[in-house]
Design a protein around this motif. Structure first.
Motif, PDB file in Angstrom:
ATOM      1  N   MET A 155       0.826  -1.209   0.000  1.00  0.00           N
ATOM      2  CA  MET A 155       0.000   0.000   0.000  1.00  0.00           C
ATOM      3  C   MET A 155       0.857   1.254   0.000  1.00  0.00           C
ATOM      4  SD  MET A 155      -2.990  -1.066   2.736  1.00  0.00           S
ATOM      5  CE  MET A 155      -3.503   0.649   2.944  1.00  0.00           C
ATOM      6  N   THR A 156       1.989   1.227   0.696  1.00  0.00           N
ATOM      7  CA  THR A 156       2.875   2.393   0.740  1.00  0.00           C
ATOM      8  C   THR A 156       3.337   2.766  -0.663  1.00  0.00           C
ATOM      9  OG1 THR A 156       3.622   1.810   2.958  1.00  0.00           O
ATOM     10  CG2 THR A 156       5.040   3.272   1.690  1.00  0.00           C
TER      11      THR A 156
ATOM     12  N   ALA B 293      -4.242   3.553  -2.899  1.00  0.00           N
ATOM     13  CA  ALA B 293      -4.582   2.766  -1.712  1.00  0.00           C
ATOM     14  C   ALA B 293      -5.528   3.502  -0.779  1.00  0.00           C
ATOM     15  CB  ALA B 293      -3.313   2.391  -0.949  1.00  0.00           C
ATOM     16  N   ALA B 294      -5.955   4.704  -1.163  1.00  0.00           N
ATOM     17  CA  ALA B 294      -6.780   5.533  -0.272  1.00  0.00           C
ATOM     18  C   ALA B 294      -8.050   4.838   0.219  1.00  0.00           C
ATOM     19  CB  ALA B 294      -7.129   6.851  -0.966  1.00  0.00           C
ATOM     20  N   PRO B 295      -8.721   4.004  -0.576  1.00  0.00           N
ATOM     21  CA  PRO B 295      -9.937   3.335  -0.050  1.00  0.00           C
ATOM     22  C   PRO B 295      -9.674   2.434   1.160  1.00  0.00           C
ATOM     23  CG  PRO B 295      -9.901   3.252  -2.449  1.00  0.00           C
ATOM     24  CD  PRO B 295      -8.570   3.772  -2.027  1.00  0.00           C
ATOM     25  N   LEU B 296      -8.419   2.109   1.421  1.00  0.00           N
ATOM     26  CA  LEU B 296      -8.101   1.257   2.568  1.00  0.00           C
ATOM     27  C   LEU B 296      -7.547   2.041   3.753  1.00  0.00           C
ATOM     28  CD1 LEU B 296      -6.406  -1.857   0.881  1.00  0.00           C
ATOM     29  CD2 LEU B 296      -8.813  -1.492   1.445  1.00  0.00           C
ATOM     30  N   TYR B 297      -7.541   3.354   3.658  1.00  0.00           N
ATOM     31  CA  TYR B 297      -6.932   4.134   4.742  1.00  0.00           C
ATOM     32  C   TYR B 297      -7.722   4.055   6.042  1.00  0.00           C
ATOM     33  CZ  TYR B 297      -3.284   6.175   1.811  1.00  0.00           C
ATOM     34  OH  TYR B 297      -2.177   6.362   1.018  1.00  0.00           O
ATOM     35  N   ASP B 298      -8.986   3.608   5.944  1.00  0.00           N
ATOM     36  CA  ASP B 298      -9.723   3.399   7.198  1.00  0.00           C
ATOM     37  C   ASP B 298      -9.071   2.291   8.026  1.00  0.00           C
ATOM     38  OD1 ASP B 298     -10.704   1.672   5.020  1.00  0.00           O
ATOM     39  OD2 ASP B 298     -12.039   0.853   6.553  1.00  0.00           O
ATOM     40  N   LEU B 299      -8.484   1.292   7.348  1.00  0.00           N
ATOM     41  CA  LEU B 299      -7.756   0.236   8.057  1.00  0.00           C
ATOM     42  C   LEU B 299      -6.515   0.802   8.740  1.00  0.00           C
ATOM     43  CD1 LEU B 299      -7.894  -2.609   5.353  1.00  0.00           C
ATOM     44  CD2 LEU B 299      -9.367  -2.341   7.360  1.00  0.00           C
ATOM     45  N   VAL B 300      -5.851   1.704   8.052  1.00  0.00           N
ATOM     46  CA  VAL B 300      -4.645   2.335   8.607  1.00  0.00           C
ATOM     47  C   VAL B 300      -4.998   3.147   9.839  1.00  0.00           C
ATOM     48  CG1 VAL B 300      -2.844   4.040   8.146  1.00  0.00           C
ATOM     49  CG2 VAL B 300      -3.467   2.361   6.386  1.00  0.00           C
TER      50      VAL B 300
ATOM     51  N   ALA C 187      -7.594   2.801  11.808  1.00  0.00           N
ATOM     52  CA  ALA C 187      -7.996   1.908  12.892  1.00  0.00           C
ATOM     53  C   ALA C 187      -6.781   1.241  13.526  1.00  0.00           C
ATOM     54  CB  ALA C 187      -8.970   0.857  12.371  1.00  0.00           C
ATOM     55  N   GLU C 188      -5.798   0.893  12.698  1.00  0.00           N
ATOM     56  CA  GLU C 188      -4.585   0.260  13.226  1.00  0.00           C
ATOM     57  C   GLU C 188      -3.836   1.206  14.157  1.00  0.00           C
ATOM     58  OE1 GLU C 188      -2.344  -2.891  13.966  1.00  0.00           O
ATOM     59  OE2 GLU C 188      -3.797  -3.010  12.329  1.00  0.00           O
ATOM     60  N   LEU C 189      -3.743   2.452  13.775  1.00  0.00           N
ATOM     61  CA  LEU C 189      -3.024   3.419  14.607  1.00  0.00           C
ATOM     62  C   LEU C 189      -3.751   3.702  15.916  1.00  0.00           C
ATOM     63  CD1 LEU C 189      -1.845   5.917  11.838  1.00  0.00           C
ATOM     64  CD2 LEU C 189      -0.422   4.331  13.155  1.00  0.00           C
ATOM     65  N   ARG C 190      -5.049   3.488  15.933  1.00  0.00           N
ATOM     66  CA  ARG C 190      -5.817   3.708  17.161  1.00  0.00           C
ATOM     67  C   ARG C 190      -5.849   2.487  18.065  1.00  0.00           C
ATOM     68  NH1 ARG C 190     -11.090   6.666  14.413  1.00  0.00           N
ATOM     69  NH2 ARG C 190     -10.143   8.734  14.099  1.00  0.00           N
TER      70      ARG C 190
ATOM     71  N   LEU D 191       5.137  -2.118  11.243  1.00  0.00           N
ATOM     72  CA  LEU D 191       3.797  -1.873  10.716  1.00  0.00           C
ATOM     73  C   LEU D 191       3.314  -0.486  11.135  1.00  0.00           C
ATOM     74  CD1 LEU D 191       1.140  -2.739   9.365  1.00  0.00           C
ATOM     75  CD2 LEU D 191       0.471  -3.768  11.549  1.00  0.00           C
ATOM     76  N   LEU D 192       3.521  -0.120  12.386  1.00  0.00           N
ATOM     77  CA  LEU D 192       3.091   1.196  12.853  1.00  0.00           C
ATOM     78  C   LEU D 192       3.798   2.313  12.095  1.00  0.00           C
ATOM     79  CD1 LEU D 192       2.896   0.655  16.719  1.00  0.00           C
ATOM     80  CD2 LEU D 192       1.000   0.943  15.133  1.00  0.00           C
ATOM     81  N   ARG D 193       5.093   2.135  11.819  1.00  0.00           N
ATOM     82  CA  ARG D 193       5.819   3.167  11.060  1.00  0.00           C
ATOM     83  C   ARG D 193       5.216   3.341   9.666  1.00  0.00           C
ATOM     84  NH1 ARG D 193      10.385   1.229  13.950  1.00  0.00           N
ATOM     85  NH2 ARG D 193      10.795  -0.404  12.414  1.00  0.00           N
ATOM     86  N   MET D 194       4.925   2.230   9.005  1.00  0.00           N
ATOM     87  CA  MET D 194       4.334   2.322   7.664  1.00  0.00           C
ATOM     88  C   MET D 194       2.956   2.977   7.721  1.00  0.00           C
ATOM     89  SD  MET D 194       5.515  -1.199   5.718  1.00  0.00           S
ATOM     90  CE  MET D 194       5.017  -2.359   6.988  1.00  0.00           C
ATOM     91  N   CYS D 195       2.172   2.621   8.729  1.00  0.00           N
ATOM     92  CA  CYS D 195       0.843   3.219   8.852  1.00  0.00           C
ATOM     93  C   CYS D 195       0.943   4.721   9.117  1.00  0.00           C
ATOM     94  CB  CYS D 195       0.057   2.523   9.968  1.00  0.00           C
ATOM     95  SG  CYS D 195      -0.508   0.856   9.556  1.00  0.00           S
ATOM     96  N   ARG D 196       1.881   5.129   9.949  1.00  0.00           N
ATOM     97  CA  ARG D 196       2.052   6.567  10.210  1.00  0.00           C
ATOM     98  C   ARG D 196       2.458   7.306   8.936  1.00  0.00           C
ATOM     99  NH1 ARG D 196       5.260   4.651  14.768  1.00  0.00           N
ATOM    100  NH2 ARG D 196       3.912   4.463  16.610  1.00  0.00           N
ATOM    101  N   ASP D 197       3.342   6.685   8.166  1.00  0.00           N
ATOM    102  CA  ASP D 197       3.765   7.326   6.915  1.00  0.00           C
ATOM    103  C   ASP D 197       2.587   7.485   5.961  1.00  0.00           C
ATOM    104  OD1 ASP D 197       6.336   7.462   7.866  1.00  0.00           O
ATOM    105  OD2 ASP D 197       7.058   5.709   6.762  1.00  0.00           O
ATOM    106  N   MET D 198       1.749   6.450   5.871  1.00  0.00           N
ATOM    107  CA  MET D 198       0.586   6.557   4.981  1.00  0.00           C
ATOM    108  C   MET D 198      -0.393   7.603   5.487  1.00  0.00           C
ATOM    109  SD  MET D 198      -0.307   2.694   3.643  1.00  0.00           S
ATOM    110  CE  MET D 198       0.062   1.774   5.115  1.00  0.00           C
ATOM    111  N   ALA D 199      -0.601   7.631   6.796  1.00  0.00           N
ATOM    112  CA  ALA D 199      -1.527   8.619   7.355  1.00  0.00           C
ATOM    113  C   ALA D 199      -1.006  10.032   7.141  1.00  0.00           C
ATOM    114  CB  ALA D 199      -1.733   8.349   8.842  1.00  0.00           C
ATOM    115  N   ALA D 200       0.309  10.217   7.256  1.00  0.00           N
ATOM    116  CA  ALA D 200       0.890  11.547   7.065  1.00  0.00           C
ATOM    117  C   ALA D 200       0.796  12.000   5.619  1.00  0.00           C
ATOM    118  CB  ALA D 200       2.349  11.545   7.520  1.00  0.00           C
ATOM    119  N   GLY D 201       0.823  11.034   4.688  1.00  0.00           N
ATOM    120  CA  GLY D 201       0.783  11.404   3.275  1.00  0.00           C
ATOM    121  C   GLY D 201      -0.597  11.428   2.676  1.00  0.00           C
ATOM    122  N   SER D 202      -1.608  11.080   3.470  1.00  0.00           N
ATOM    123  CA  SER D 202      -2.970  11.013   2.915  1.00  0.00           C
ATOM    124  C   SER D 202      -3.597  12.400   2.816  1.00  0.00           C
ATOM    125  CB  SER D 202      -3.835  10.124   3.795  1.00  0.00           C
ATOM    126  OG  SER D 202      -3.950  10.643   5.098  1.00  0.00           O
TER     127      SER D 202
END
Length: 672
Positions: free
Chosen positions: A619-620, A626-633, A635-638, A661-672
Motif C-alpha cells: 500500500m505504501t 490505496a486511499a480506499p483502505l486508509y480506514d484500516l490504517v 484503525a490500526e493506529l488507534r 507496521l506502525l511506522r508504515m501506517c504513520r507514513d501513509m496517514a501523514a501522506g494522505s
C-alpha cells in the motif's frame, strides 16, 4: 480407605503408558509416611493416569479412592490430592482424551460427574487443620459443589475465620470464580470481595481482592487503584522479608530460599491485576513503575517479567518503563539482571532508552559477551545481543573482538545486521568468517545464514567471491548449503552482483530455487523472455511456498510480466489469504490496477493480522490508489493491541514487526 481396590480389574484398564496394573500401588503409596514414596506416586498418577490432562478409564477408577484418601486426616499431602481431583474434574471443558482410553469428551464428562458426586467431601474439608487442604478446597467447592448459596456461605464463613494469608488469597480467588460461574448469586460474592479489599485485611489478601474486583466488577474499584496496589505490594513485601529474617532452625529449605529468593504468590497477585487491567496501558505502566522501584529485588524481578507481557501484547509510550528495566542491570542480583537482559533483548529498537545501561554492563562484564550451553558452541551473550539490537554503534568493538577470536558465537551475524552501516568496520571479519564456512559440512547452512544476513545489512560488495563460493557445485553439489541458496541469491541481487553469478543461477532454474534465481537473472540482464516462463511454471506449482516466491519475483518484473496476469488473478481470488496477498501485490506492480487488489488486501488485513505488514508495504508504494483502505490504517493506529499478539507462540520478531507496521501506517496517514 482402600476397600474394594483389589476388586477392580486394573489389568483391563489403560493409562498413557499402557496397562493400569501399577495404579493400585501408586494409590496406596499416597498414604505412605515416606515423602519420596508419596512424591513418586503422585508423579506416576500425573504422568500416566492423568497424562497431559487426559482422562482414561483408569482415571475414572481412581476417583473414589482419591476421595477416600482425602477424608483420612492422617494422610499427608492431601492438598495435592485435592489438586489432582480438581484437574481431573476440570477436563470436561477441554475435550482431552486418551488414545488408549475411552473417547475424550465422554470420558471427560464422566470424570467431572465423578468428582461432582464426591464434592460433599470438599465442604467437609473447608475447616481442615491443614492450610494446604483448605487452600486447595476453596476453588474445588466452587467448581464441583452444585449448591451456590451453600458454597457462598462456606466461603464467607472461612473468610471470617481464616488467618493464613495463602488460604485467604485462595478464598478470594474462589469468590471471583464464583462471581463468574454463578452470575445470579454474584452480588454477595462481590460484596465480600469489596470488604476483603479494605482494612483491616492484610495486604496480600487485599491485593488479591483488588485483582478479582478488577476482573469481575471494575466499577467497584477505588479511584486510586494503582497507588493503592503499589502500597499494598510494598507492605506485603516488607512483612514477608521480616518473616524470613525471623530466627529459626536453619533448614536446607531456608538456605535455598535465601540463595534463590522468589515470591510466586506475589507474582500471581500482580499478574491477575495486570490481566484485569488489559488495555489500560497507562495504568499498567504506572503499576509496573511502582513494582520496578520497589525496595525488594524479588518484586522487581517479578515486574520485569510482567513488563515483557505488556510490551509484547500492547502498544504504548514505553521509554520510561524501558529505562527502569535498564536500571535493573546494575545491581548485584544475578536473577534480576538476567531477567532484565532477557526482556530488553526482545525489544530491539524499543530498548534504546536502556542502551547506556546495556553498554555499561557489556563494558564491565566481558565474561557475559558469550554464553555456552553444555555440549554446544558458544552463542552471543544477552547483554551484547540486546545492545546490538538497539542499533547502538557501541556494540561494534566487542563484536569485532569476538569475530577476531578463534570461535565466533553462532548467530552473531544476525545481531550485526541490526547495526546497519554502523557495522561496516566488521565487514572484513564477517567476510573472512564466511569464506571459512566448510562447504561439505552438515553445519554449512547454520554457520553461513547469520553471516549472510550481516553481509546484506552492511552492503559488502567485496564479499561477492565468498557468496559465489557458496553456490559452487550448483545444483547437484550443494549438500547442506542448499538450505541457504535462496538467501545467497537475494544477497547477490541486493549487492547488484547477480550478473557475476549468472552461469550458476541458470543451473538453478530447474530446482526449488528457480523463482529466486529467475528474479536475480532479471535484475542482472532484464531479459523477460528468459525468466517469465520459469516464473509462470513456478507460480503454478502445488507448493504454496514456491507459488508465493514466484509471485514476489513477478512483482519485481512489473509490466514485463503481463503474461502472468491471468494466473495471478486466479491465485489472488481464492485460497488462504497469506497466499493471495503476494499474488495481489504482483497484480498491482504488473498492471497498476487497484480494483482486483484492494478487496484482497481488506480481507487479508482482517482475516490474518500477520499479513498486515506485507499489505502495508505494498500500500505504501501504491500512493493515492490505496486511499480506499486508509480506514484500516487509521484503525490500526488507534488500536492499543499489537497485531502480532494472540496469533500463536511468542516470536522473536513480534515486537519489531509490529513497530515496523506502525511506522508504515504513520507514513501513509501523514501522506494522505
Amino acid at each position: 480407605m482402600f476397600s474394594g481396590i483389589d476388586e477392580v480389574d486394573w489389568a483391563s484398564l489403560r493409562h498413557a503408558q499402557g496397562s493400569a496394573e501399577d495404579v493400585p500401588g501408586w494409590l496406596r503409596a499416597l498414604a505412605s509416611v515416606d515423602t519420596a514414596e508419596r512424591a513418586t506416586a503422585l508423579d506416576g498418577l500425573y504422568g500416566a493416569v492423568h497424562h497431559q490432562g487426559r482422562v482414561y478409564d483408569s482415571t475414572l477408577a481412581c476417583v473414589p479412592f482419591l476421595f477416600a484418601l482425602l477424608v483420612r486426616p492422617e494422610v499427608p499431602d492431601r492438598g495435592c490430592i485435592v489438586e489432582l481431583l480438581v484437574s481431573i474434574g476440570s477436563q470436561a471443558a477441554s475435550g482431552a482424551g486418551g488414545a488408549d482410553g475411552p473417547p475424550g469428551p465422554a470420558a471427560d464428562g464422566r470424570a467431572r460427574a465423578a468428582v461432582c458426586a464426591g464434592a460433599e467431601v470438599f465442604a467437609l474439608l473447608a475447616d481442615d487443620p491443614d492450610p494446604a487442604v483448605r487452600r486447595a478446597v476453596a476453588g474445588a467447592l466452587v467448581r464441583f459443589l452444585d449448591e451456590p448459596p451453600r458454597v457462598l456461605e462456606v466461603l464467607r464463613r472461612r473468610l471470617r475465620a481464616e488467618r493464613d494469608d495463602r488460604v485467604l488469597t485462595a478464598l478470594t480467588e474462589a469468590l471471583g470464580l464464583f462471581a463468574h460461574r454463578c452470575p445470579a448469586h454474584a452480588g454477595r460474592a462481590l460484596d465480600l470481595l469489596a470488604e476483603q479489599s479494605l482494612p483491616p485485611c492484610e495486604p496480600g489478601p487485599r491485593l488479591a481482592a483488588l485483582g478479582q474486583l478488577a476482573l469481575h466488577a471494575p466499577g467497584r474499584l477505588p479511584a486510586d487503584l494503582v497507588p493503592t496496589a503499589v502500597r499494598l505490594l510494598r507492605q506485603r513485601s516488607a512483612r514477608r522479608l521480616r518473616l524470613q529474617a525471623e530466627p529459626g532452625t536453619d533448614t536446607l529449605v531456608r538456605r535455598i530460599r535465601r540463595l534463590r529468593p522468589s515470591d510466586e504468590q506475589g507474582a500471581v497477585l500482580l499478574r491477575t491485576l495486570h490481566r484485569a487491567l488489559g488495555d489500560r496501558v497507562d495504568d499498567r505502566i504506572a503499576l509496573l513503575t511502582g513494582q520496578l522501584t520497589s525496595p525488594d529485588p524479588v518484586d522487581r524481578c517479578n515486574a520485569v517479567w510482567m513488563s515483557a507481557g505488556l510490551l509484547r501484547g500492547w502498544r504504548g509510550p514505553y521509554d520510561g518503563l524501558v529505562r527502569l528495566l535498564g536500571a535493573q542491570l546494575a545491581g548485584e542480583h544475578d536473577r534480576l539482571r538476567d531477567a532484565g537482559v532477557s526482556v530488553l533483548a526482545g525489544l530491539f529498537e524499543l530498548a534504546a532508552p536502556a542502551a547506556d545501561d546495556l553498554h555499561a554492563l557489556v563494558a564491565a562484564r566481558p565474561d557475559l559477551w558469550t554464553h555456552r550451553w553444555e555440549r554446544c558452541p558458544p552463542t552471543l551473550g544477552g547483554p551484547l545481543k540486546a545492545l546490538a539490537r538497539t542499533g547502538d554503534p557501541r556494540a561494534v568493538p566487542p563484536l569485532a573482538q569476538l569475530l577476531a577470536g578463534p570461535a565466533a558465537p553462532v548467530g552473531l551475524g544476525r545481531e550485526v545486521a541490526h547495526l546497519g552501516r554502523a557495522a561496516t568496520a566488521l565487514a572484513p571479519a564477517v567476510r573472512h568468517r564466511l569464506g571459512r564456512v566448510p562447504l561439505a559440512s552438515p553445519t554449512a547452512a547454520r554457520l553461513a545464514a547469520p553471516l549472510l544476513t550481516a553481509v546484506r545489512a552492511v552492503g559488502d560488495r567485496d564479499a561477492v567471491p565468498e557468496l559465489l563460493r557458496l553456490l559452487a557445485g550448483a545444483p547437484d553439489g550443494l549438500g547442506a548449503r542448499d538450505a541457504v541458496v535462496g538467501q545467497v541469491i537475494e544477497t547477490l541481487t541486493e549487492l547488484g552482483a547477480a550478473a557475476q553469478a549468472a552461469p550458476l543461477l541458470r543451473t538453478l532454474l530447474h530446482t526449488r530455487h528457480a523463482a529466486t534465481a529467475a528474479g536475480a537473472l532479471w535484475s542482472a540482464d532484464g531479459d523477460a523472455a528468459a525468466v517469465v516462463p520459469v516464473l509462470l511454471r513456478e507460480s503454478a506449482r502445488p507448493d504454496p511456498d514456491i507459488r508465493r516466491r514466484a509471485a514476489r519475483q513477478l512483482a519485481r518484473l512489473g509490466p514485463a510480466a503481463r503474461a502472468a496476469l491471468p494466473g495471478l488473478r486466479r491465485l489472488a481470488g481464492s485460497g488462504p489469504v497469506r497466499d493471495r496477498v503476494p499474488a495481489a501485490c504482483a497484480l498491482w506492480h504488473i498492471a497498476g490496477d487497484p480494483d482486483p487488489v484492494l478487496p484482497v488486501f481488506r480481507t487479508a488485513w482482517t482475516a490474518d493480522p500477520r499479513t498486515r505488514s506485507s499489505v502495508a508495504r505494498c500500500m505504501t508504494g501504491m500512493g493515492p490508489a490505496a486511499a480506499p483502505l486508509y480506514d484500516l490504517v487509521t484503525a490500526e493506529l488507534r488500536c492499543p493491541c499489537r497485531h502480532t499478539a494472540g496469533g500463536g507462540p511468542y516470536g522473536d520478531r513480534d515486537i519489531p514487526d509490529d513497530e515496523e507496521l506502525l511506522r508504515m501506517c504513520r507514513d501513509m496517514a501523514a501522506g494522505s
